[in-house]
Design a protein around this motif. Structure first.
Motif, short mmCIF file in Angstrom:
data_model
loop_
_atom_site.label_atom_id
_atom_site.label_comp_id
_atom_site.label_asym_id
_atom_site.label_seq_id
_atom_site.Cartn_x
_atom_site.Cartn_y
_atom_site.Cartn_z
N LEU A 38 29.32 -5.42 17.06
CA LEU A 38 30.41 -5.54 16.10
C LEU A 38 30.61 -4.21 15.34
N GLU A 70 25.04 -15.42 6.08
CA GLU A 70 24.34 -16.59 6.62
C GLU A 70 22.82 -16.40 6.59
N GLN A 109 39.23 -7.67 9.90
CA GLN A 109 38.63 -8.88 10.46
C GLN A 109 37.18 -8.62 10.89
N ALA A 110 36.94 -7.47 11.55
CA ALA A 110 35.57 -7.14 11.97
C ALA A 110 34.66 -6.96 10.76
N THR A 111 35.17 -6.33 9.70
CA THR A 111 34.37 -6.15 8.49
C THR A 111 34.03 -7.49 7.85
N ASN A 112 35.00 -8.37 7.76
CA ASN A 112 34.76 -9.68 7.16
C ASN A 112 33.78 -10.51 8.00
N GLN A 113 33.87 -10.37 9.31
CA GLN A 113 32.93 -11.08 10.18
C GLN A 113 31.50 -10.62 9.93
N ALA A 114 31.31 -9.31 9.84
CA ALA A 114 29.96 -8.78 9.59
C ALA A 114 29.43 -9.26 8.25
N HIS A 115 30.25 -9.25 7.22
CA HIS A 115 29.82 -9.76 5.92
C HIS A 115 29.45 -11.24 6.00
N GLY A 116 30.26 -12.02 6.72
CA GLY A 116 29.99 -13.45 6.83
C GLY A 116 28.72 -13.74 7.61
N PHE A 117 28.51 -13.02 8.72
CA PHE A 117 27.31 -13.24 9.52
C PHE A 117 26.04 -12.91 8.72
N GLU A 155 42.74 -5.82 12.43
CA GLU A 155 41.58 -6.11 13.27
C GLU A 155 40.32 -5.49 12.68
#
Length: 341
Positions: free
Chosen positions: A181, A146, A135-143, A132
């Motif tokens: 996040l 953008e 997943q949170a780290t990857n989400q921050a990188h992805g956001f 988890e």
């Protein structure tokens, strides 16, 4: 009921299907019972052998049956499957368990203690939190990507995310979302650290776990999981049997007197196997500081094979050494050069 010698149980969440046999293998009874009804039945039965598949709830049920004086045994489901007749149902499964248990060469699974199961739950909870957090780290990188912001890899980058956000111009509604996040990431990171401290404490108080820490490259996480999987190690005839149970030995497809060895079998717990491979990589990274027969053997392998290839057979060594440590209740000592490690 006095003639019952063997009982097979097809375990379920709420209902349990029982197949009883006498000493000659003839069916004595078939019953579908709830958990309380089943325990009352075994409380009134004479001492017999009770066999189940090693699945959810099997270890607890085995412990409870042992308290009643019965001999509880667990079988891996893959060994029961060949004995299932056509038109599969729960009673047929229970009968197949009895048939498999009657084989003289059948291998059984040792029931785990409450402490071993608790430690296993601790490991699985930590793994879930690590996933988890990733997943949170990857989400921050992805956001942020953008909006044209590319962050370096690593957890340290995520920990100083607020200072990174202050250096860029972002839409005001986005900032509180990213900060939420970030707070979630910090919470997960704190929970993981607390679980790791708990693991270290339990390993330090466990006899086998503390002895396993003497092996090179093995830390508290690997040592605790090895201690859970090993138990007293008496269920394995040799150290090779234990390493084979972890899927660290080659698969074999031999016929006509010709031996064909394939890749490792990758059976059983993939998490423990991954940890052992990581221990092997740590040993390779610090090979110049290692001494003894094991280090000499590794250096000779590295002269012929790539380090990634050597890591797999090297991961087999800690598993075999761990078995010897658990059986002999000793600590690891590097054998001098020229002797077998």
């Amino acid at each position: 009921m006095n003639t019952v010698a063997l009982v097979g149980i097809d375990l379920g969440k709420h209902s349990f299907h029982l197949h009883g046999q006498d000493g000659a293998g003839r069916a004595v009874f078939r019953k579908k019972l709830s958990r309380p009804q089943m325990m009352r039945l075994f409380g009134n039965l004479p001492v017999c052998t009770v066999v189940m598949e090693a699945c959810a709830g099997a270890h607890f049920t085995a412990r409870e049956l042992n308290k009643l004086g019965h001999v509880a045994k667990l079988i891996s489901p893959q060994f029961v499957r060949p004995f299932v007749k056509s038109n599969k149902n729960d009673f047929v499964d229970a009968e197949a368990i009895c048939e498999a248990a009657c084989r003289p060469a059948m291998r059984f699974v040792a029931p785990k203690t409450e402490a071993q199961q608790t430690l296993s739950v601790l490991h699985r909870l930590r793994d879930a939190l690590v996933r988890e957090r990733t997943q949170a780290t990857n989400q921050a990188h992805g956001f942020l990507l953008e909006f044209g912001i590319s962050l370096p890899r690593g957890l340290a980058t995520m920990k100083r995310l607020p200072s990174t956000l202050s250096e860029h111009t972002l839409p005001p509604p986005l900032l509180p979302l990213l900060m939420r996040l970030h707070q979630h990431f910090l919470y997960l990171d704190q929970q993981i650290k607390e679980l790791e401290r708990q693991l270290e404490t339990q390993v330090a108080t466990d006899d086998v776990g503390s002895q396993l820490l003497s092996m090179p490259g093995v830390g508290p996480i690997t040592a605790s999981l090895l201690a859970v999987d090993l138990g007293d190690a008496r269920q394995y005839a040799s150290n090779r049997d234990f390493s084979a149970s972890l899927g660290l030995v080659p698969r074999q497809h031999s016929t006509g007197g010709r031996t064909t060895l394939l890749g490792i079998s990758k059976r059983d717990d993939k998490h423990l196997r991954r940890l052992l491979v990581q221990c092997a990589r740590v040993y390779l990274m610090r090979l110049e500081h290692q001494r003894g027969a094991l280090a000499t053997w590794v250096r000779s392998l590295l002269m012929r094979r790539h380090a990634n290839v050597v890591a797999c057979p090297l991961a087999n060594k800690p598993a075999r050494i761990a078995w010897a440590i658990a059986v002999k209740h000793t600590r690891f000592e590097a054998a001098p050069d020229g002797l077998t490690a």
